[in-house]
Design a protein around this motif. Structure first.
Motif, PDB file in Angstrom:
ATOM      1  N   ASP A  10       0.832  -1.210   0.000  1.00 19.89           N
ATOM      2  CA  ASP A  10       0.000   0.000   0.000  1.00 19.89           C
ATOM      3  C   ASP A  10       0.863   1.256   0.000  1.00 19.89           C
ATOM      4  N   ILE A  11       2.027   1.168   0.627  1.00 19.20           N
ATOM      5  CA  ILE A  11       2.948   2.307   0.644  1.00 19.20           C
ATOM      6  C   ILE A  11       3.514   2.539  -0.748  1.00 19.20           C
ATOM      7  N   LEU A  12       3.996   1.467  -1.370  1.00 12.90           N
ATOM      8  CA  LEU A  12       4.670   1.610  -2.664  1.00 12.90           C
ATOM      9  C   LEU A  12       3.689   1.848  -3.807  1.00 12.90           C
ATOM     10  N   LYS A  13       2.429   1.502  -3.629  1.00 15.89           N
ATOM     11  CA  LYS A  13       1.460   1.801  -4.677  1.00 15.89           C
ATOM     12  C   LYS A  13       0.932   3.226  -4.551  1.00 15.89           C
ATOM     13  N   LYS A  14       1.281   3.879  -3.460  1.00 18.19           N
ATOM     14  CA  LYS A  14       0.965   5.305  -3.307  1.00 18.19           C
ATOM     15  C   LYS A  14       2.178   6.160  -3.655  1.00 18.19           C
ATOM     16  N   TYR A  15       3.355   5.691  -3.253  1.00 18.86           N
ATOM     17  CA  TYR A  15       4.599   6.427  -3.508  1.00 18.86           C
ATOM     18  C   TYR A  15       5.501   5.585  -4.411  1.00 18.86           C
ATOM     19  N   PHE A  16       5.461   5.848  -5.706  1.00 15.40           N
ATOM     20  CA  PHE A  16       6.319   5.136  -6.644  1.00 15.40           C
ATOM     21  C   PHE A  16       7.700   5.771  -6.708  1.00 15.40           C
ATOM     22  N   TYR A  17       8.661   5.025  -7.268  1.00 17.94           N
ATOM     23  CA  TYR A  17       9.970   5.597  -7.577  1.00 17.94           C
ATOM     24  C   TYR A  17       9.799   6.658  -8.667  1.00 17.94           C
ATOM     25  N   ASP A  18      10.531   7.742  -8.544  1.00 14.32           N
ATOM     26  CA  ASP A  18      10.516   8.795  -9.558  1.00 14.32           C
ATOM     27  C   ASP A  18      11.477   8.400 -10.674  1.00 14.32           C
ATOM     28  N   THR A  19      10.951   8.173 -11.876  1.00 17.38           N
ATOM     29  CA  THR A  19      11.778   7.689 -12.981  1.00 17.38           C
ATOM     30  C   THR A  19      12.720   8.752 -13.541  1.00 17.38           C
ATOM     31  N   ASN A  20      12.642   9.966 -13.024  1.00 17.72           N
ATOM     32  CA  ASN A  20      13.610  10.992 -13.429  1.00 17.72           C
ATOM     33  C   ASN A  20      14.987  10.741 -12.810  1.00 17.72           C
ATOM     34  N   PHE A  21      15.041   9.847 -11.813  1.00 14.72           N
ATOM     35  CA  PHE A  21      16.290   9.633 -11.090  1.00 14.72           C
ATOM     36  C   PHE A  21      16.686   8.162 -11.129  1.00 14.72           C
ATOM     37  N   SER A  22      17.970   7.914 -11.362  1.00 17.49           N
ATOM     38  CA  SER A  22      18.473   6.532 -11.406  1.00 17.49           C
ATOM     39  C   SER A  22      19.606   6.308 -10.415  1.00 17.49           C
ATOM     40  N   ILE A  23      20.093   7.363  -9.767  1.00 16.94           N
ATOM     41  CA  ILE A  23      21.047   7.234  -8.666  1.00 16.94           C
ATOM     42  C   ILE A  23      20.553   8.124  -7.529  1.00 16.94           C
ATOM     43  N   GLY A  24      20.416   7.533  -6.348  1.00 20.54           N
ATOM     44  CA  GLY A  24      19.831   8.262  -5.228  1.00 20.54           C
ATOM     45  C   GLY A  24      18.314   8.265  -5.281  1.00 20.54           C
ATOM     46  N   GLU A  25      17.759   7.479  -6.221  1.00 20.11           N
ATOM     47  CA  GLU A  25      16.303   7.432  -6.384  1.00 20.11           C
ATOM     48  C   GLU A  25      15.610   6.839  -5.161  1.00 20.11           C
ATOM     49  N   ASP A  26      16.324   5.932  -4.462  1.00 18.19           N
ATOM     50  CA  ASP A  26      15.726   5.326  -3.282  1.00 18.19           C
ATOM     51  C   ASP A  26      15.627   6.336  -2.141  1.00 18.19           C
ATOM     52  N   LEU A  27      16.690   7.110  -1.922  1.00 18.90           N
ATOM     53  CA  LEU A  27      16.653   8.139  -0.877  1.00 18.90           C
ATOM     54  C   LEU A  27      15.532   9.140  -1.144  1.00 18.90           C
ATOM     55  N   GLU A  28      15.387   9.567  -2.379  1.00 19.92           N
ATOM     56  CA  GLU A  28      14.334  10.524  -2.726  1.00 19.92           C
ATOM     57  C   GLU A  28      12.961   9.955  -2.387  1.00 19.92           C
ATOM     58  N   LEU A  29      12.775   8.659  -2.643  1.00 21.66           N
ATOM     59  CA  LEU A  29      11.505   8.002  -2.326  1.00 21.66           C
ATOM     60  C   LEU A  29      11.319   7.855  -0.827  1.00 21.66           C
ATOM     61  N   TRP A  30      12.369   7.440  -0.105  1.00 22.13           N
ATOM     62  CA  TRP A  30      12.251   7.249   1.342  1.00 22.13           C
ATOM     63  C   TRP A  30      11.805   8.554   2.021  1.00 22.13           C
ATOM     64  N   LEU A  31      12.338   9.677   1.586  1.00 22.02           N
ATOM     65  CA  LEU A  31      11.992  10.953   2.214  1.00 22.02           C
ATOM     66  C   LEU A  31      10.518  11.281   2.019  1.00 22.02           C
ATOM     67  N   ARG A  32       9.964  10.914   0.866  1.00 22.44           N
ATOM     68  CA  ARG A  32       8.530  11.145   0.652  1.00 22.44           C
ATOM     69  C   ARG A  32       7.695  10.206   1.513  1.00 22.44           C
ATOM     70  N   ILE A  33       8.110   8.951   1.589  1.00 26.74           N
ATOM     71  CA  ILE A  33       7.367   7.972   2.399  1.00 26.74           C
ATOM     72  C   ILE A  33       7.403   8.345   3.876  1.00 26.74           C
ATOM     73  N   TYR A  34       8.528   8.890   4.320  1.00 25.81           N
ATOM     74  CA  TYR A  34       8.743   9.220   5.738  1.00 25.81           C
ATOM     75  C   TYR A  34       7.662  10.152   6.278  1.00 25.81           C
ATOM     76  N   THR A  35       7.109  10.997   5.417  1.00 32.25           N
ATOM     77  CA  THR A  35       6.126  11.978   5.879  1.00 32.25           C
ATOM     78  C   THR A  35       4.832  11.327   6.370  1.00 32.25           C
ATOM     79  N   GLU A  36       4.613  10.045   6.011  1.00 27.58           N
ATOM     80  CA  GLU A  36       3.327   9.419   6.343  1.00 27.58           C
ATOM     81  C   GLU A  36       3.435   8.079   7.059  1.00 27.58           C
ATOM     82  N   PHE A  37       4.516   7.323   6.826  1.00 26.79           N
ATOM     83  CA  PHE A  37       4.574   5.952   7.335  1.00 26.79           C
ATOM     84  C   PHE A  37       5.745   5.744   8.297  1.00 26.79           C
TER      85      PHE A  37
END
Length: 245
Positions: free
Chosen positions: A109-136
């Motif tokens: 449910d987390i990953l179907k709300k917050y997908f990886y941003d395809t604009n980034f291929s290095i550090g893309e996980d950190l960018e996603l974690w920071l968005r997820i952190y605001t809610e979960f």
């Protein structure tokens, strides 16, 4: 695992970097929790059972992560344990931990709300974690290094590749533009560090014009960090190219 194991599905797509590949897997997943594993890395046999035991102690969707072991070309290992509790998970610590996708087990449910941003291929996980952190909630599994990340020269995030540094820089600048106040100091330091790696590449290639451009860019993020090294490279490069070195 057997070749005809009905539990395993294979979905093909043209290479579009890691973020797109992971998003594709997320869209097709059928389980409640999702783990990621790159082709050159592997899980130890106990990993999934340890995650299973932790998940069944928590009912609401969570973000679990473990430590990792880096395996280098010379077979030397570098262990990165996780020695903290979920109460310790402040945003600045999350930023500093450098959590790889391979370390994570995340509710669908987390990953179907917050997908990886395809604009980034290095550090893309950190960018996603920071968005997820605001809610979960993030839950570290202490002293569990059940992921082996194999470090080799062909990795797309390999050290010494200027295009990799540039991609990493783009991700960090994007995160900075999102304005996380508590991360300002750490972000500036990390951006400066990546710029220094780019600067060294231009210095080694004797690319003076590009060197000068990046040199002044480093000053925007830190005047004092690596001050002696920056000045040494600037003077040495200038003398060498003027035939006085």
């Amino acid at each position: 695992y057997q070749e005809n194991d009905s539990r395993i599905y294979y979905f093909y797509q043209e290479n579009a970097e890691r973020s797109a590949a992971r998003n594709q897997g997320i869209k097709h997943t059928k389980g409640k929790y999702i783990c990621f594993l790159d082709s050159d890395d592997y899980f130890l046999p106990t990993r999934l059972l340890q995650l299973y035991d932790s998940i069944h102690k928590n009912e609401s969707p969570k973000f679990y992560f473990t430590g990792k072991t880096l395996l280098h070309e010379d077979n030397k290992t570098e262990v990165n344990d996780i020695l903290l509790s979920d109460q310790d998970m402040k945003i600045d610590l999350l930023f500093s931990l450098n959590i790889h996708s391979q370390q994570c087990c995340i509710h669908k449910d987390i990953l179907k709300k917050y997908f990886y941003d395809t604009n980034f291929s290095i550090g893309e996980d950190l960018e996603l974690w920071l968005r997820i952190y605001t809610e979960f909630t993030f839950i570290p599994l202490k002293e569990n290094c059940s992921v082996i990340v194999v470090n080799h020269p062909e990795r797309s995030v390999g050290i010494g590749k200027i295009d990799s540094y540039q991609k990493q820089l783009n991700t960090l600048l994007h995160i900075k533009n999102l304005k996380y106040p508590k991360l300002k100091k750490k972000l500036n330091s990390n951006i400066h560090g990546v710029l220094m790696s780019i600067l060294r590449c231009h210095y080694n290639k004797r690319e003076k014009r590009k060197f000068i451009q990046v040199f002044f860019l480093t000053l925007r993020f830190s005047i004092l960090e690596s001050k002696k090294e920056k000045l040494f490279m600037l003077i040495k490069l200038t003398l060498d190219l003027n035939g006085k070195g």
